[in-house]
Design an enzyme around this catalytic site. Sequence first.
Site, mmCIF file in Angstrom:
data_model
loop_
_atom_site.group_PDB
_atom_site.id
_atom_site.type_symbol
_atom_site.label_atom_id
_atom_site.label_comp_id
_atom_site.label_asym_id
_atom_site.label_seq_id
_atom_site.Cartn_x
_atom_site.Cartn_y
_atom_site.Cartn_z
ATOM 1 N N LYS A 55 33.326 42.908 45.742
ATOM 2 C CA LYS A 55 34.343 42.485 46.723
ATOM 3 C C LYS A 55 35.704 43.041 46.313
ATOM 4 C CE LYS A 55 36.207 38.219 46.113
ATOM 5 N NZ LYS A 55 37.668 38.111 46.067
ATOM 6 N N ASN A 56 36.035 42.929 45.015
ATOM 7 C CA ASN A 56 37.382 43.294 44.569
ATOM 8 C C ASN A 56 37.589 44.790 44.375
ATOM 9 O OD1 ASN A 56 37.990 40.654 44.753
ATOM 10 N ND2 ASN A 56 38.081 40.247 42.561
ATOM 11 N N ARG A 95 44.181 36.115 49.768
ATOM 12 C CA ARG A 95 45.421 36.634 49.165
ATOM 13 C C ARG A 95 45.369 38.147 49.012
ATOM 14 N NH1 ARG A 95 47.471 32.542 48.550
ATOM 15 N NH2 ARG A 95 45.479 31.496 48.558
ATOM 16 N N CYS A 131 47.972 28.997 45.285
ATOM 17 C CA CYS A 131 46.594 28.660 45.669
ATOM 18 C C CYS A 131 46.022 27.785 44.556
ATOM 19 C CB CYS A 131 45.759 29.897 45.906
ATOM 20 S SG CYS A 131 45.285 30.710 44.403
ATOM 21 N N ARG A 148 50.442 32.774 42.570
ATOM 22 C CA ARG A 148 49.977 34.152 42.843
ATOM 23 C C ARG A 148 51.208 35.012 43.109
ATOM 24 N NH1 ARG A 148 44.466 33.958 43.817
ATOM 25 N NH2 ARG A 148 44.439 36.169 43.360
ATOM 26 N N ILE A 205 53.944 38.024 43.349
ATOM 27 C CA ILE A 205 53.811 39.456 43.662
ATOM 28 C C ILE A 205 55.116 40.171 43.335
ATOM 29 C CG2 ILE A 205 52.018 39.229 45.446
ATOM 30 C CD1 ILE A 205 54.327 39.341 47.523
ATOM 31 N N ASP A 212 37.732 35.308 35.974
ATOM 32 C CA ASP A 212 36.853 35.014 37.116
ATOM 33 C C ASP A 212 35.470 34.536 36.684
ATOM 34 O OD1 ASP A 212 38.037 37.573 39.449
ATOM 35 O OD2 ASP A 212 38.887 35.692 38.734
ATOM 36 N N ILE A 216 45.361 33.654 32.123
ATOM 37 C CA ILE A 216 45.783 34.452 33.280
ATOM 38 C C ILE A 216 46.431 33.605 34.368
ATOM 39 C CG2 ILE A 216 45.030 36.103 35.042
ATOM 40 C CD1 ILE A 216 44.631 37.166 32.202
ATOM 41 N N ARG A 223 33.083 33.321 50.447
ATOM 42 C CA ARG A 223 34.176 34.294 50.384
ATOM 43 C C ARG A 223 33.794 35.474 49.499
ATOM 44 N NH1 ARG A 223 39.042 32.114 47.879
ATOM 45 N NH2 ARG A 223 39.558 34.313 48.037
HETATM 46 C C1 EPZ Z 1 42.934 39.935 41.029
HETATM 47 O O1 EPZ Z 1 43.896 39.041 41.558
HETATM 48 C C2 EPZ Z 1 41.585 39.462 41.554
HETATM 49 N N1 EPZ Z 1 41.599 39.552 43.013
HETATM 50 C C3 EPZ Z 1 41.352 38.014 41.118
HETATM 51 O O2 EPZ Z 1 40.054 37.645 41.562
HETATM 52 C C4 EPZ Z 1 41.379 37.963 39.588
HETATM 53 O O3 EPZ Z 1 41.252 36.610 39.184
HETATM 54 C C5 EPZ Z 1 42.717 38.521 39.081
HETATM 55 O O4 EPZ Z 1 42.907 39.858 39.587
HETATM 56 C C6 EPZ Z 1 42.774 38.586 37.563
HETATM 57 O O5 EPZ Z 1 41.745 39.401 37.088
HETATM 58 C C7 EPZ Z 1 41.402 40.773 43.598
HETATM 59 O O6 EPZ Z 1 41.226 41.785 42.931
HETATM 60 C C8 EPZ Z 1 41.399 40.788 45.091
HETATM 61 P P1 EPZ Z 1 46.856 39.591 39.001
HETATM 62 P P2 EPZ Z 1 45.476 39.399 41.423
HETATM 63 O O7 EPZ Z 1 47.926 40.204 39.820
HETATM 64 O O8 EPZ Z 1 45.662 40.850 41.464
HETATM 65 C C9 EPZ Z 1 50.719 37.210 37.562
HETATM 66 C C10 EPZ Z 1 38.477 36.375 42.718
HETATM 67 O O9 EPZ Z 1 37.975 35.318 42.367
HETATM 68 N N2 EPZ Z 1 51.469 38.171 38.371
HETATM 69 O O10 EPZ Z 1 46.097 40.446 38.030
HETATM 70 O O11 EPZ Z 1 46.193 38.536 42.407
HETATM 71 C C11 EPZ Z 1 49.861 36.303 38.426
HETATM 72 O O12 EPZ Z 1 50.615 35.187 38.879
HETATM 73 C C12 EPZ Z 1 39.969 36.591 42.535
HETATM 74 O O13 EPZ Z 1 37.853 37.365 43.193
HETATM 75 C C13 EPZ Z 1 52.864 38.077 38.420
HETATM 76 O O14 EPZ Z 1 53.465 37.220 37.776
HETATM 77 O O15 EPZ Z 1 45.787 38.903 39.958
HETATM 78 C C14 EPZ Z 1 48.719 35.914 37.505
HETATM 79 O O16 EPZ Z 1 49.136 34.800 36.714
HETATM 80 C C15 EPZ Z 1 40.658 35.311 42.110
HETATM 81 N N3 EPZ Z 1 53.555 38.951 39.216
HETATM 82 C C16 EPZ Z 1 48.566 37.130 36.604
HETATM 83 O O17 EPZ Z 1 49.768 37.902 36.746
HETATM 84 C C17 EPZ Z 1 52.923 39.921 39.964
HETATM 85 O O18 EPZ Z 1 53.598 40.703 40.666
HETATM 86 C C18 EPZ Z 1 47.393 38.048 36.961
HETATM 87 O O19 EPZ Z 1 47.490 38.299 38.306
HETATM 88 C C19 EPZ Z 1 51.516 40.001 39.897
HETATM 89 C C20 EPZ Z 1 50.812 39.124 39.094
#
Ligand code: EPZ
Length: 428
Positions: free
Chosen positions: A29-30, A99, A123, A128, A130, A312, A334, A404
Amino acid sequence: MNYINMGNIKTYIKGKNRLSGSVRISGAKNAALPELAAALLSNDEFEFSGVPRVEDIKVMFKALKNIGAEGEFNNNFINIKVPEIKSSLVPKDIVETSRASILILGPLLARSGYAKVSLPGGCSIGDRHINFHLEGLRKMGAEITEKNEHITAKTSAPLQGIAYRFPQKTVTGTENLLMAAVLAQGTTVLENCALEPEIGDLVDLLLKMGADIEGKNSDTLEITGRSTLKGTRHRVIPDRIEMGTYVIAGSFAGNEIVVENAVPGYIESLLDILEKVGVNLEVDNDRIKVSSNGNLHPIDIETSPFPGFPTDLQAQLTTLLTQAEGVSRVKENIFNNRFQHALELNKLGADIKIAGDTSIISGKTNLTGTDIIATDLRASAALVLGGLIAEGETIVANSYQLLRGYENMPQKLQELGAEVKLLGVKND
Ligand code: EPZ
């Protein structure tokens, strides 16, 4: 599959069946999510195979159709092309459901110079943010405003190549900036990129589209922008989180499962942990045989970005550790609220205490079926695993979460000998 009402989908499980046989892993999916968004980077047609039929993909496909994409999603194939941009809006209901629709921001901005995406709220697994996505796009020349829960990004000139170091690893942040950079003017160097295999798969797709990218599977990506990119065919890599979930399912007492279409290298961190916990593993190049006599040892682990133990799989491993003789500790590094599953597992009879960013799991506990609630995608899988080993019947409410990200999980578990069925859905 049509749903009577998304809100009242439940999973019924009658526990204690022995699981045996083989299960085939679906596409990731990801990986498919950013790759579908990458179709915005060209006017040409794309053909994706190995696409998992899961709700998050359907939501992404719908979002892209709103923008102007044409195409079909049949079985595990998607053909898609975006000949012109009809709308630059990704509405709130789409972002709230998944998201990952934030992945539209970078490619849409690079393609059309304008994108309006509703802000991904908090969530159930935690914040989350960005901010790194936006910081990088601003450096590339985008003018980004955040107002009443919307992000509006626009750029009158083409995006410019930049040097940017991510303050911390972000999977979709890396993917968003990578997709913006492939059409930018000049060269972009992204440092401290995430290393998840889904990013390597996205790089493979972009290279097939004609993008100029150096550093695949490293934490530094150097991209030289191109003026146009072409359509292509692409097969999505297998889903490592689904893979890990079924390997964990095979780790409970008496089970023996062969996981097919596997890539063991994607889940080495999990396999190392399971070896230490006392699970029997036989690993070939594309299959993993897992069995267990149920004598499981406790362990202290923590989640970290790839190649570390993935957040995950944290909830699913927690379920297994309720069956280890002794105290285990799981530190979640994380996300700041990813222990919702623990409260539900305790309703089954587990003994899990939360101390800040660490869950403390005391085993071995006998679990008894009851009504529990899925709070997020990976928690839902952890609760189904709990139901599989509990005495009696378990109902997991809010099982839309399971749909999902897991393709046909009830059917796959039934084929392994489990007694599992979805309630509240009409099979078409
Ligand atoms: C991706 O989410 C995955 N989703 C998530 O899988 C996975 O848990 C996560 O990576 C961590 O491996 C997809 O790929 C669609 P991050 P993402 O940005 O990209 C902080 C599932 O179950 N952060 O790596 O949203 C953030 O708050 C989902 O399939 C910032 O602070 O995760 C988090 O604490 C759940 N600022 C950490 O970094 C930013 O601009 C990691 O987030 C971006 C992130």
